[in-house]
Design an enzyme around this catalytic site. Structure first.
Site, PDB file in Angstrom:
ATOM      1  N   ASP A   7     -22.227  43.736 -75.598  1.00  0.00           N
ATOM      2  CA  ASP A   7     -22.582  42.491 -74.914  1.00  0.00           C
ATOM      3  C   ASP A   7     -21.762  41.376 -75.569  1.00  0.00           C
ATOM      4  OD1 ASP A   7     -23.845  41.744 -77.282  1.00  0.00           O
ATOM      5  OD2 ASP A   7     -25.817  41.410 -76.385  1.00  0.00           O
ATOM      6  N   HIS A   8     -22.059  40.132 -75.204  1.00  0.00           N
ATOM      7  CA  HIS A   8     -21.296  38.999 -75.735  1.00  0.00           C
ATOM      8  C   HIS A   8     -21.382  38.900 -77.265  1.00  0.00           C
ATOM      9  CE1 HIS A   8     -25.405  37.874 -74.811  1.00  0.00           C
ATOM     10  NE2 HIS A   8     -25.333  36.904 -75.693  1.00  0.00           N
ATOM     11  N   CYS A  64     -23.717  44.887 -80.139  1.00  0.00           N
ATOM     12  CA  CYS A  64     -24.374  43.663 -79.667  1.00  0.00           C
ATOM     13  C   CYS A  64     -24.451  42.731 -80.875  1.00  0.00           C
ATOM     14  CB  CYS A  64     -25.733  43.958 -79.026  1.00  0.00           C
ATOM     15  SG  CYS A  64     -27.007  44.615 -80.122  1.00  0.00           S
ATOM     16  N   GLY A  65     -25.323  41.735 -80.828  1.00  0.00           N
ATOM     17  CA  GLY A  65     -25.384  40.800 -81.946  1.00  0.00           C
ATOM     18  C   GLY A  65     -25.807  41.479 -83.241  1.00  0.00           C
ATOM     19  N   THR A  66     -26.850  42.306 -83.141  1.00  0.00           N
ATOM     20  CA  THR A  66     -27.379  42.994 -84.324  1.00  0.00           C
ATOM     21  C   THR A  66     -27.120  44.490 -84.326  1.00  0.00           C
ATOM     22  OG1 THR A  66     -29.458  43.338 -83.165  1.00  0.00           O
ATOM     23  CG2 THR A  66     -29.309  41.362 -84.559  1.00  0.00           C
ATOM     24  N   GLY A  67     -26.845  45.055 -83.172  1.00  0.00           N
ATOM     25  CA  GLY A  67     -26.777  46.521 -83.021  1.00  0.00           C
ATOM     26  C   GLY A  67     -28.134  47.109 -82.664  1.00  0.00           C
ATOM     27  N   ILE A  68     -29.171  46.293 -82.783  1.00  0.00           N
ATOM     28  CA  ILE A  68     -30.533  46.827 -82.616  1.00  0.00           C
ATOM     29  C   ILE A  68     -30.892  47.023 -81.140  1.00  0.00           C
ATOM     30  CG2 ILE A  68     -32.980  46.383 -83.005  1.00  0.00           C
ATOM     31  CD1 ILE A  68     -32.126  44.844 -85.581  1.00  0.00           C
ATOM     32  N   GLY A  69     -30.657  46.003 -80.323  1.00  0.00           N
ATOM     33  CA  GLY A  69     -31.024  46.117 -78.898  1.00  0.00           C
ATOM     34  C   GLY A  69     -30.308  47.266 -78.208  1.00  0.00           C
ATOM     35  N   HIS A  97     -26.205  64.059 -91.574  1.00  0.00           N
ATOM     36  CA  HIS A  97     -27.597  64.522 -91.587  1.00  0.00           C
ATOM     37  C   HIS A  97     -28.303  64.429 -90.233  1.00  0.00           C
ATOM     38  CE1 HIS A  97     -28.362  64.185 -96.233  1.00  0.00           C
ATOM     39  NE2 HIS A  97     -27.277  64.880 -95.929  1.00  0.00           N
ATOM     40  N   ARG A 131     -30.028  72.786 -93.306  1.00  0.00           N
ATOM     41  CA  ARG A 131     -31.425  72.338 -93.333  1.00  0.00           C
ATOM     42  C   ARG A 131     -31.686  71.194 -92.351  1.00  0.00           C
ATOM     43  NH1 ARG A 131     -28.909  69.637 -97.458  1.00  0.00           N
ATOM     44  NH2 ARG A 131     -29.597  67.498 -97.932  1.00  0.00           N
ATOM     45  N   HIS A 132     -30.605  70.537 -91.925  1.00  0.00           N
ATOM     46  CA  HIS A 132     -30.787  69.403 -91.007  1.00  0.00           C
ATOM     47  C   HIS A 132     -31.026  69.845 -89.566  1.00  0.00           C
ATOM     48  CE1 HIS A 132     -29.792  66.894 -94.342  1.00  0.00           C
ATOM     49  NE2 HIS A 132     -28.677  67.577 -94.533  1.00  0.00           N
TER      50      HIS A 132
HETATM   51  C1  RB5 Z   1     -27.879  38.358 -77.622  1.00  0.00           C
HETATM   52  O1  RB5 Z   1     -28.112  37.024 -77.916  1.00  0.00           O
HETATM   53  C2  RB5 Z   1     -28.588  39.256 -78.629  1.00  0.00           C
HETATM   54  O2  RB5 Z   1     -29.955  39.214 -78.428  1.00  0.00           O
HETATM   55  C3  RB5 Z   1     -28.057  40.680 -78.516  1.00  0.00           C
HETATM   56  O3  RB5 Z   1     -26.691  40.680 -78.715  1.00  0.00           O
HETATM   57  C4  RB5 Z   1     -28.608  41.684 -79.509  1.00  0.00           C
HETATM   58  O4  RB5 Z   1     -28.487  41.223 -80.817  1.00  0.00           O
HETATM   59  C5  RB5 Z   1     -29.928  42.253 -79.229  1.00  0.00           C
HETATM   60  O5  RB5 Z   1     -30.408  43.138 -79.947  1.00  0.00           O
END
Ligand code: RB5
Length: 151
Positions: A7-8, A64-69, A97, A131-132
């Site tokens: 994403d952006h 993405c911004g954090t990689g989490i979403g 692993h 084992r994995h």
């Molecule tokens: C976008 O602003 C941000 O929410 C997205 O890039 C991401 O970090 C979500 O997990």
């Protein structure tokens, strides 16, 4: 073939990883986005994850911004083991692993050079098996609704 998308918030590091692909002759499909305009990350994470899930791509990389979403989204797709990585150790260990097949990174967390380094490690580290296998199979069983807790 590597599927890649962002994403952006992850466009800066995705651009750097694509440059690394070009320099190293690594084949890839870029699912976007292509501009810094605000977009919805699930759209891009879904397309990358689907292409790994249906074996069009061997691995996926989503930023993405954090990689989490993007990791949350990708992990909803059957067969996907997506890992958010911020350092070399995690990028290596999630291949060795967890047999991770999608690398997720955050453009607001790591810089371009680190993203390229993590992508390189991820793409060149083998799963150890042994084992994995049992543990990765347990993840698959949970995904498929077949998981049974044994005493
Ligand atoms: C976008 O602003 C941000 O929410 C997205 O890039 C991401 O970090 C979500 O997990």
């Amino acid at each position: 073939m590597i599927a890649i998308g962002c994403d952006h918030g992850g466009l800066n590091i995705k651009t750097a990883v694509i440059e690394y692909f070009k320099e190293n002759g690594i084949e890839y499909t870029d699912y976007g986005c292509d501009t810094p305009e605000s977009v919805d990350y699930p759209l891009y994470a879904y397309q990358v994850a689907k292409s790994v899930s249906d074996c069009s791509a061997q691995y996926g990389i989503i930023c993405c911004g954090t990689g989490i979403g993007v990791s949350m989204t990708a992990n909803k797709i059957k067969g996907i083991r997506a890992a958010v990585c911020t350092d070399e150790f995690c990028a290596e260990m999630t291949r060795r692993h967890n047999d991770a097949n999608v690398l997720c990174m955050g453009g607001r967390v790591i810089d371009e050079a680190k993203a390229v380094q993590l992508a390189d490690i991820f793409l060149h580290t083998d799963y150890e098996g042994g084992r994995h296998d049992k543990r990765v199979q347990m993840i698959t069983d949970i995904e498929n609704g077949n998981f049974v807790i044994k005493d």
